[in-house]
Write an enzyme that holds these catalytic residues in place. Structure first.
Site, PDB file in Angstrom:
ATOM      1  N   PRO A   2       0.836  -1.216   0.000  1.00  0.00           N
ATOM      2  CA  PRO A   2       0.000   0.000   0.000  1.00  0.00           C
ATOM      3  C   PRO A   2       0.865   1.258   0.000  1.00  0.00           C
ATOM      4  O   PRO A   2       1.909   1.302   0.647  1.00  0.00           O
ATOM      5  CB  PRO A   2      -0.785  -0.119   1.309  1.00  0.00           C
ATOM      6  CG  PRO A   2      -0.678  -1.554   1.706  1.00  0.00           C
ATOM      7  CD  PRO A   2       0.623  -2.046   1.171  1.00  0.00           C
ATOM      8  N   GLU A   3       0.404   2.279  -0.718  1.00  0.00           N
ATOM      9  CA  GLU A   3       1.151   3.535  -0.805  1.00  0.00           C
ATOM     10  C   GLU A   3       0.396   4.627  -0.052  1.00  0.00           C
ATOM     11  O   GLU A   3      -0.640   4.375   0.562  1.00  0.00           O
ATOM     12  CB  GLU A   3       1.393   3.860  -2.281  1.00  0.00           C
ATOM     13  CG  GLU A   3       2.115   2.682  -2.954  1.00  0.00           C
ATOM     14  CD  GLU A   3       2.514   2.890  -4.402  1.00  0.00           C
ATOM     15  OE1 GLU A   3       2.735   4.035  -4.811  1.00  0.00           O
ATOM     16  OE2 GLU A   3       2.607   1.879  -5.117  1.00  0.00           O
TER      17      GLU A   3
END
Ligand SMILES: [Zn+2]
Length: 256
Positions: A2-3
């Protein structure tokens, strides 16, 4: 992994469920947090910094979590089957009488004094989604850190959380594609690094607002480039075991 955009949305969901109330259940399934009790104080809120989450309590403590590769937080109604959290993959359960937040496969978990948060995130560069990133001191500091990376490939510098925090493989690929930059261009040969970082920021902001990450090149191996039709290619940034795939168009993003 996840960013920053996913972390922002996760923080918002945790806030909607937990902020302003005390926890009635705080189950930390993490060796170094065994015996820590977070029940009682009010949850002030959760903020995202890069790929880190900081859940702050009004007794001066902070729960720090990181999703690493496969982690997630989901919300379920307390008392529902979804909130039972019996799975061995669950690392944390934070619940009030209405909502339960269930953290699965978290990659990091610490409880620290809020004033000591910097011991956990102080090494990171400015948060690309931070309010002060642009215009402001954040972008200036990120560019100062960028200038110290010399001829390191630009794709690696974008992934480097100590330059600017929050960008992963999706926004590395998408921002380089948007700017027509070959991912292995030396960082010191990129003409407008500030503009590249701002493109990454805008793409992430749009995803925070819409819930949909961009997908023009990332994950689209051998599909036609949306600009020129050339099949999308993939290459590796960084060295094993830290290598990460970077998708790009071999025509639009010509090597210099
Ligand atoms: Zn193309």
């Amino acid at each position: 992994m996840p960013e920053g955009d996913v972390l922002r949305r996760t923080a918002s969901r945790l806030d909607a469920a937990l902020a302003g109330r005390a926890l009635q259940r705080a189950d930390l399934r993490w060796p170094s947090a065994a015996g820590v009790d977070l029940r009682g104080p009010l949850v002030l809120g959760t903020v995202a910094y890069g790929k880190h989450l900081l859940t702050r309590f009004d007794d001066g403590r902070t729960l720090h979590t990181h999703l690493r590769m496969d982690g997630s937080w989901r919300i379920a109604r307390t008392g529902s089957p979804d909130a039972s959290a019996r799975s061995s993959r669950v690392r944390a359960v934070l619940a009030n009488e209405t909502w339960s937040a269930i953290g699965t496969l978290l990659g990091m978990l610490d409880v620290v004094r809020t004033r000591d948060e910097r011991t956990l995130i102080g090494h990171l560069g400015p948060d690309v989604l931070g309010d002060d990133f642009a215009p402001g001191a954040g972008l200036d500091e990120a560019l100062r850190r960028w200038s110290l990376r010399g001829s390191t490939p630009v794709g690696e510098v974008l992934l480097d959380q100590t330059v600017a925090a929050g960008i992963g493989t999706i926004y590395t690929a998408e921002s380089l594609f948007a700017q027509r930059i070959w991912p292995w261009t030396p960082a010191d040969a990129v003409v407008e690094p500030g503009r590249l970082l701002l493109v990454a920021r805008v793409l992430m902001q749009r995803s925070v607002a819409s819930g949909r990450p961009p997908g023009r090149v990332h994950g689209r191996l051998r599909e036609p480039c949306p600009r020129c039709g050339t099949p999308i290619a993939v290459g590796m940034a960084r060295r094993p075991p830290m290598e990460r795939p970077i998708f790009y168009c071999p025509t639009c993003q010509l090597s210099p």
